[in-house]
Enzyme design. Structure first.
Site, PDB file in Angstrom:
ATOM      1  N   GLU A   1      13.379  13.611 -97.973  1.00 14.35           N
ATOM      2  CA  GLU A   1      12.241  14.423 -97.519  1.00 14.35           C
ATOM      3  C   GLU A   1      12.458  14.846 -96.067  1.00 14.35           C
ATOM      4  O   GLU A   1      12.315  15.987 -95.727  1.00 14.35           O
ATOM      5  CB  GLU A   1      10.933  13.616 -97.639  1.00 14.35           C
TER       6      GLU A   1
ATOM      7  N   GLU B   1      20.661   1.273 -86.156  1.00 15.92           N
ATOM      8  CA  GLU B   1      19.795   0.778 -87.223  1.00 15.92           C
ATOM      9  C   GLU B   1      19.332   1.957 -88.078  1.00 15.92           C
ATOM     10  O   GLU B   1      18.809   2.937 -87.554  1.00 15.92           O
ATOM     11  CB  GLU B   1      18.563   0.070 -86.642  1.00 15.92           C
TER      12      GLU B   1
ATOM     13  N   LYS C   1       7.939  -7.837 -96.371  1.00 18.87           N
ATOM     14  CA  LYS C   1       7.515  -8.782 -95.329  1.00 18.87           C
ATOM     15  C   LYS C   1       6.134  -9.334 -95.700  1.00 18.87           C
ATOM     16  O   LYS C   1       5.399  -8.692 -96.459  1.00 18.87           O
ATOM     17  CB  LYS C   1       7.436  -8.053 -93.984  1.00 18.87           C
TER      18      LYS C   1
ATOM     19  N   ARG D   1      15.847   8.375 -83.102  1.00 19.81           N
ATOM     20  CA  ARG D   1      15.307   8.099 -81.767  1.00 19.81           C
ATOM     21  C   ARG D   1      16.249   7.167 -80.998  1.00 19.81           C
ATOM     22  O   ARG D   1      16.954   6.331 -81.576  1.00 19.81           O
ATOM     23  CB  ARG D   1      13.895   7.520 -81.843  1.00 19.81           C
TER      24      ARG D   1
ATOM     25  N   ARG E   1      15.745   7.066 -89.146  1.00 24.94           N
ATOM     26  CA  ARG E   1      14.831   6.779 -90.251  1.00 24.94           C
ATOM     27  C   ARG E   1      14.986   7.885 -91.293  1.00 24.94           C
ATOM     28  O   ARG E   1      14.873   9.061 -90.971  1.00 24.94           O
ATOM     29  CB  ARG E   1      13.409   6.745 -89.718  1.00 24.94           C
TER      30      ARG E   1
ATOM     31  N   SER F   1      12.541  -0.178 -72.785  1.00 27.51           N
ATOM     32  CA  SER F   1      12.387  -1.091 -73.924  1.00 27.51           C
ATOM     33  C   SER F   1      13.692  -1.801 -74.268  1.00 27.51           C
ATOM     34  O   SER F   1      13.647  -2.894 -74.841  1.00 27.51           O
ATOM     35  CB  SER F   1      11.724  -0.433 -75.150  1.00 27.51           C
TER      36      SER F   1
ATOM     37  N   ARG G   1      13.717 -10.538 -73.963  1.00 23.69           N
ATOM     38  CA  ARG G   1      13.106 -11.303 -75.050  1.00 23.69           C
ATOM     39  C   ARG G   1      14.154 -12.109 -75.803  1.00 23.69           C
ATOM     40  O   ARG G   1      13.945 -13.242 -76.186  1.00 23.69           O
ATOM     41  CB  ARG G   1      12.403 -10.337 -75.994  1.00 23.69           C
TER      42      ARG G   1
HETATM   43  P1  GTP Z   1      13.454  -6.612 -84.016  1.00 22.34           P
HETATM   44  O1  GTP Z   1      12.109  -6.687 -84.726  1.00 22.34           O
HETATM   45  O2  GTP Z   1      13.832  -5.185 -83.715  1.00 22.34           O
HETATM   46  O3  GTP Z   1      13.567  -7.523 -82.857  1.00 22.34           O
HETATM   47  O4  GTP Z   1      14.604  -7.093 -84.967  1.00 22.34           O
HETATM   48  P2  GTP Z   1      14.557  -7.681 -86.417  1.00 22.34           P
HETATM   49  O5  GTP Z   1      15.874  -8.226 -86.708  1.00 22.34           O
HETATM   50  O6  GTP Z   1      13.359  -8.568 -86.591  1.00 22.34           O
HETATM   51  O7  GTP Z   1      14.395  -6.355 -87.277  1.00 22.34           O
HETATM   52  P3  GTP Z   1      13.474  -6.006 -88.478  1.00 22.34           P
HETATM   53  O8  GTP Z   1      14.403  -5.613 -89.561  1.00 22.34           O
HETATM   54  O9  GTP Z   1      12.464  -7.044 -88.797  1.00 22.34           O
HETATM   55  O10 GTP Z   1      12.636  -4.735 -87.945  1.00 22.34           O
HETATM   56  C1  GTP Z   1      13.166  -3.749 -87.113  1.00 22.34           C
HETATM   57  C2  GTP Z   1      12.300  -2.491 -87.120  1.00 22.34           C
HETATM   58  O11 GTP Z   1      11.690  -2.268 -88.411  1.00 22.34           O
HETATM   59  C3  GTP Z   1      11.124  -2.487 -86.172  1.00 22.34           C
HETATM   60  O12 GTP Z   1      11.505  -2.085 -84.905  1.00 22.34           O
HETATM   61  C4  GTP Z   1      10.178  -1.483 -86.835  1.00 22.34           C
HETATM   62  O13 GTP Z   1      10.597  -0.150 -86.598  1.00 22.34           O
HETATM   63  C5  GTP Z   1      10.372  -1.774 -88.292  1.00 22.34           C
HETATM   64  N1  GTP Z   1       9.443  -2.804 -88.769  1.00 22.34           N
HETATM   65  C6  GTP Z   1       9.747  -4.080 -89.096  1.00 22.34           C
HETATM   66  N2  GTP Z   1       8.658  -4.757 -89.496  1.00 22.34           N
HETATM   67  C7  GTP Z   1       7.622  -3.898 -89.420  1.00 22.34           C
HETATM   68  C8  GTP Z   1       6.218  -4.008 -89.694  1.00 22.34           C
HETATM   69  O14 GTP Z   1       5.693  -5.044 -90.088  1.00 22.34           O
HETATM   70  N3  GTP Z   1       5.463  -2.881 -89.488  1.00 22.34           N
HETATM   71  C9  GTP Z   1       5.979  -1.701 -89.072  1.00 22.34           C
HETATM   72  N4  GTP Z   1       5.171  -0.662 -88.902  1.00 22.34           N
HETATM   73  N5  GTP Z   1       7.299  -1.570 -88.801  1.00 22.34           N
HETATM   74  C10 GTP Z   1       8.103  -2.644 -88.951  1.00 22.34           C
HETATM   75 MG    MG Z   2      11.265  -7.624 -86.084  1.00 21.38          MG
END
Ligand code: GTP
Ligand code: MG
Length: 223
Positions: free
Chosen positions: A55, A156, A129, A60, A94, A66, A73
């Site tokens: 679609e 990513e 999740k 970004r 994305r 950040s 962190r």
């Molecule tokens: P970071 O969260 O980036 O520290 O690393 P991670 O290894 O935990 O990555 P994860 O795969 O959990 O998520 C990375 C990205 O996915 C985030 O920066 C968001 O863009 C997206 N994402 C993950 N979980 C959520 C969620 O619960 N809600 C939303 N809206 N986006 C999420």
């Molecule tokens: Mg995360």
């Protein structure tokens, strides 16, 4: 003496600024490279199957602020190597697909490209999740060819459907409002968000089934 110190620090500053620009540029090039690859895949897929599984795409680059916050962190070392090792999502792409099956078609096509290294895969569709979030996440190393060297740049890639994207965008907005005010999200809201994720998944299943049925009808008509 004072002038020399000023001169040196100005030069250092200039070099530091150049280094940062060059560092960030490699991530922008990785995004450009990946977007071109996706575009080629879509054009070819459309030509062969008269169908476009994507679609839209959105890329970004993380802001230096950040990147720094995430590095702190994660407790990473404050150096370019330290950032590379700790912050894997400086470049983010994305891909929003029409149907859930398209997500796996796209990820398979990326896997089949030998010069792309898939470092990790998180399938939040098969294993959502706890809050209901769904998407397929890939960490991919992309080769970037520059004037004097080749670099493997990590990015990513998030692949999801329109319904998953809608849920994630709105969930992010709702959470942002609460985190801005340092407030905990009420349990009832969390539960409703989870229900909304289930509704989005149900919509995806229904659309997938309709899509499959229509494909069969079209094939029968073509015979
Ligand atoms: P970071 O969260 O980036 O520290 O690393 P991670 O290894 O935990 O990555 P994860 O795969 O959990 O998520 C990375 C990205 O996915 C985030 O920066 C968001 O863009 C997206 N994402 C993950 N979980 C959520 C969620 O619960 N809600 C939303 N809206 N986006 C999420
Ligand atoms: Mg995360």
């Amino acid at each position: 003496m004072n002038m020399l110190t000023n001169q040196l620090s100005m030069n250092d500053l200039k070099k530091f600024k150049n280094d940062i620009t060059r560092f960030m540029m490699t991530y922008k090039f990785a995004l450009d490279e990946m977007e071109t690859r996706i575009d080629i895949l879509v054009q070819e897929f459309e030509m062969l199957h008269e169908y476009n599984p994507i679609e839209h795409t959105k890329s970004r680059l993380k802001s230096p602020e950040s990147i720094f916050q995430k590095l702190m962190r994660k407790g990473g070392e404050l150096s370019f190597e330290g950032i590379k090792g700790s912050v894997k999502d400086i470049a983010g792409l994305r891909i929003t697909c029409s149907f859930v099956s398209d997500i796996y078609v796209i990820s398979e096509m990326l896997r089949n490209q030998n010069d792309l290294h898939i470092l990790s895969e998180k399938d939040y569709i098969k294993n959502p999740k706890p809050n209901g979030y769904q998407s397929l996440h890939l960490l991919i190393e992309v080769p970037v060819h520059m004037s004097d060297r080749e670099e493997r740049v990590c990015m990513e890639v998030q692949i999801r459907t329109i319904a998953m994207d809608c849920w994630a965008s709105l969930e992010h907005k709702i959470f942002y409002k609460f985190s801005e005010g340092n407030q905990a999200v009420p349990a009832r809201l969390l539960e409703e968000l989870k229900q909304a994720a289930a509704s989005a998944a149900a919509l995806d299943s229904q659309m997938e089934r309709l899509h499959a049925e229509i494909s069969v009808i079209k094939e029968e008509q073509a015979d």
